[in-house]
Scaffold this active site. Structure first.
Site, short mmCIF file in Angstrom:
data_model
loop_
_atom_site.label_atom_id
_atom_site.label_comp_id
_atom_site.label_asym_id
_atom_site.label_seq_id
_atom_site.Cartn_x
_atom_site.Cartn_y
_atom_site.Cartn_z
N GLY A 74 0.69 0.13 4.81
CA GLY A 74 -0.01 1.35 4.19
C GLY A 74 -1.12 1.86 5.31
O GLY A 74 -1.41 3.08 5.59
N THR A 75 -1.46 0.68 6.07
CA THR A 75 -2.44 1.09 7.15
C THR A 75 -1.86 2.10 8.15
O THR A 75 -2.47 3.26 8.69
CB THR A 75 -3.04 -0.28 7.90
N THR A 243 13.82 0.88 14.05
CA THR A 243 14.83 0.64 13.20
C THR A 243 14.54 0.26 11.75
O THR A 243 13.45 -0.40 11.59
CB THR A 243 15.57 -0.67 13.70
N CYS A 331 -14.18 -8.52 6.54
CA CYS A 331 -14.87 -9.78 7.21
C CYS A 331 -14.34 -9.81 8.51
O CYS A 331 -13.11 -9.79 8.52
CB CYS A 331 -14.79 -11.06 6.35
N1 PLP Z 1 -5.41 1.29 1.42
C1 PLP Z 1 -5.93 0.89 0.29
C2 PLP Z 1 -6.82 1.33 -0.72
C3 PLP Z 1 -5.81 -0.58 0.19
O1 PLP Z 1 -6.30 -1.37 -0.63
C4 PLP Z 1 -5.05 -1.23 1.32
C5 PLP Z 1 -5.03 -2.67 1.41
O2 PLP Z 1 -5.76 -3.27 0.79
C6 PLP Z 1 -4.38 -0.45 2.47
C7 PLP Z 1 -4.71 0.86 2.37
C8 PLP Z 1 -3.87 -0.88 3.52
O3 PLP Z 1 -2.46 -1.35 3.12
P1 PLP Z 1 -1.32 -2.37 3.93
O4 PLP Z 1 -2.02 -3.80 3.46
O5 PLP Z 1 0.02 -2.02 3.43
O6 PLP Z 1 -1.54 -2.02 5.45
#
Ligand code: PLP
Length: 393
Positions: A74-75, A243, A331
């Protein structure tokens, strides 16, 4: 007890155990060979399953299959959206980004990077003490600067306090400005439909819905051709080279299907467990309080401030009692920073380092909540005895 964890696990917003259909899909797929981009029949067979997974995720998210761009987290998807939409806007002189004061670091930090390295300007929309973005301020910002705004990024639900944001209204106010929402915490927990919300981009992540770690997606409307962050083999509309993680993607689809199919029934169970938790904890510690509105929230997240304590001490004392939860705030390098989310809601620094996030799942039980309730008073008393913080109201 959750999965292989020998603990009462109340930290499902951090990551949640994989559901059986995702474990089955992952293990079956991991035993197969084949790069999904290869032209031979082994590769094509993996590709077929991968495209079926894309269709399933698209259906779960209310978008077209072509809109789904798989990423490694997600990041990564948030970074791709923020940087990509900014660079697209900057081509026509739009160098302003509108966001909220309580986004996840994976949105906040790439925006900060664009300010420091590329001269972007940011408008941060404040949130109310209930944890909802102020639509009047957003409307003013859009009215005054519409022709300078590259995009708006506001999360669908906050990861520390669980409050849900009015995304449909935000998209309406935005007009022609592209809107991205970080739906990592909300996807699979509350209604989310990319197309009917009118979004340009959204982020979802497998490990928050019972899928594996290290796979996620940026949903990006077809035809919005942003600059990639990663350059290489040209996969995923040439927007995310690399990939394909076929086992991860196929397991993500299995988890998404599972989450959507049982969303309503799980919602009721999780909400009643959360309500029990809030009631019991606030009874055990009468001067504690719930952060953010109790209405319009994710089913499972409750963030509670325990005045005069230190949240890390609370977390570790609970850990010693076999209970896992989170401080909610970042943290890094051993430095406990106050939660920017709670400060956005109006907390002072002491208050923003005195809270815990409990995140409940349908796999938790009332007995586990009772156990938390039976130890929390003592844990708070121990933390109070060890800090110099004042018990404030
Ligand atoms: N966005 C939100 C609101 C999240 O809670 C998180 C993870 O805690 C992320 C993005 C990041 O996702 P990922 O852990 O898949 O990198």
């Amino acid at each position: 007890m959750a999965g292989n964890l020998n603990q009462i696990y109340l930290d499902h917003a951090a990551t949640t155990p994989m559901v059986q259909p995702a474990i089955d899909a992952l293990t079956a797929q991991i035993l197969k060979t084949g790069n999904a981009s290869s032209l031979h029949s082994t590769g094509r067979s993996v590709r077929k399953e991968l495209e079926e997974a894309r269709e399933a995720i698209a259906k779960a998210a209310g978008c077209a299959a072509i809109d789904v761009i798989f990423t490694g987290s997600g990041t990564e998807a948030n970074n791709l959206a923020v940087k990509g939409l900014y660079w697209l806007g900057a081509k026509t002189g739009k160098k302003t980004i509108i966001t909220s004061t309580f986004e996840h670091h994976a949105v906040m930090d790439p925006i900060k990077w664009l300010v420091e390295h590329e001269g972007a300007t940011v408008i941060e929309i404040p949130v109310s003490s209930a944890g909802v973005v102020d639509l009047n301020t957003l409307q003013d910002a859009v009215t005054k600067q519409a022709d300078q705004v590259a995009f708006i990024s506001i999360m669908q639900a906050n990861n520390e306090i669980g409050t849900i944001q009015p995304i449909a209204e935000i998209v309406k106010i935005a007009g022609a400005i592209p809107v991205h929402t970080d739906a990592v915490q909300s996807f699979g927990k509350v209604d989310f439909n990319f197309t009917s919300l009118g979004l340009t981009a959204a982020t979802i992540s497998a490990h928050k819905v019972g899928g594996p770690l290290g796979v996620a997606a940026l949903i990006l409307k077809k035809g919005v051709n942003i600059e990639p962050v990663l350059h290489g083999g040209g996969q995923e509309r040439d927007i995310r080279s690399g990939t394909f993680n076929a086992p991860g993607i196929i397991a993500f689809a299995a988890a998404a299907n599972n989450a959507i199919a049982d969303m309503q029934s799980r919602d009721q169970k999780v909400r009643s467990l959360k309500e029990l938790l809030i009631k019991k904890v606030l009874t055990a510690v009468p001067d504690a309080w719930l952060n953010g509105s109790a209405e319009k929230t994710l089913p499972g997240i409750a963030n509670i401030t325990f005045p005069g304590t230190d949240s890390e001490a609370l977390l570790l004392l609970l850990d010693m009692q076999g209970i896992a939860c989170s401080t909610g705030s970042a943290c890094s390098a051993g430095v406990h920073r106050p939660s920017h989310v709670l400060m956005a809601l109006g907390a002072n620094e002491d208050q923003a380092t005195s809270s815990l996030r409990f995140s409940v799942s349908y796999t938790n039980t009332e007995d586990e909540i009772e156990k938390l309730a039976s130890v929390i008073g003592d844990v708070v008393a121990k933390s109070r005895a060890a800090t110099s913080k004042k018990v404030f109201q």
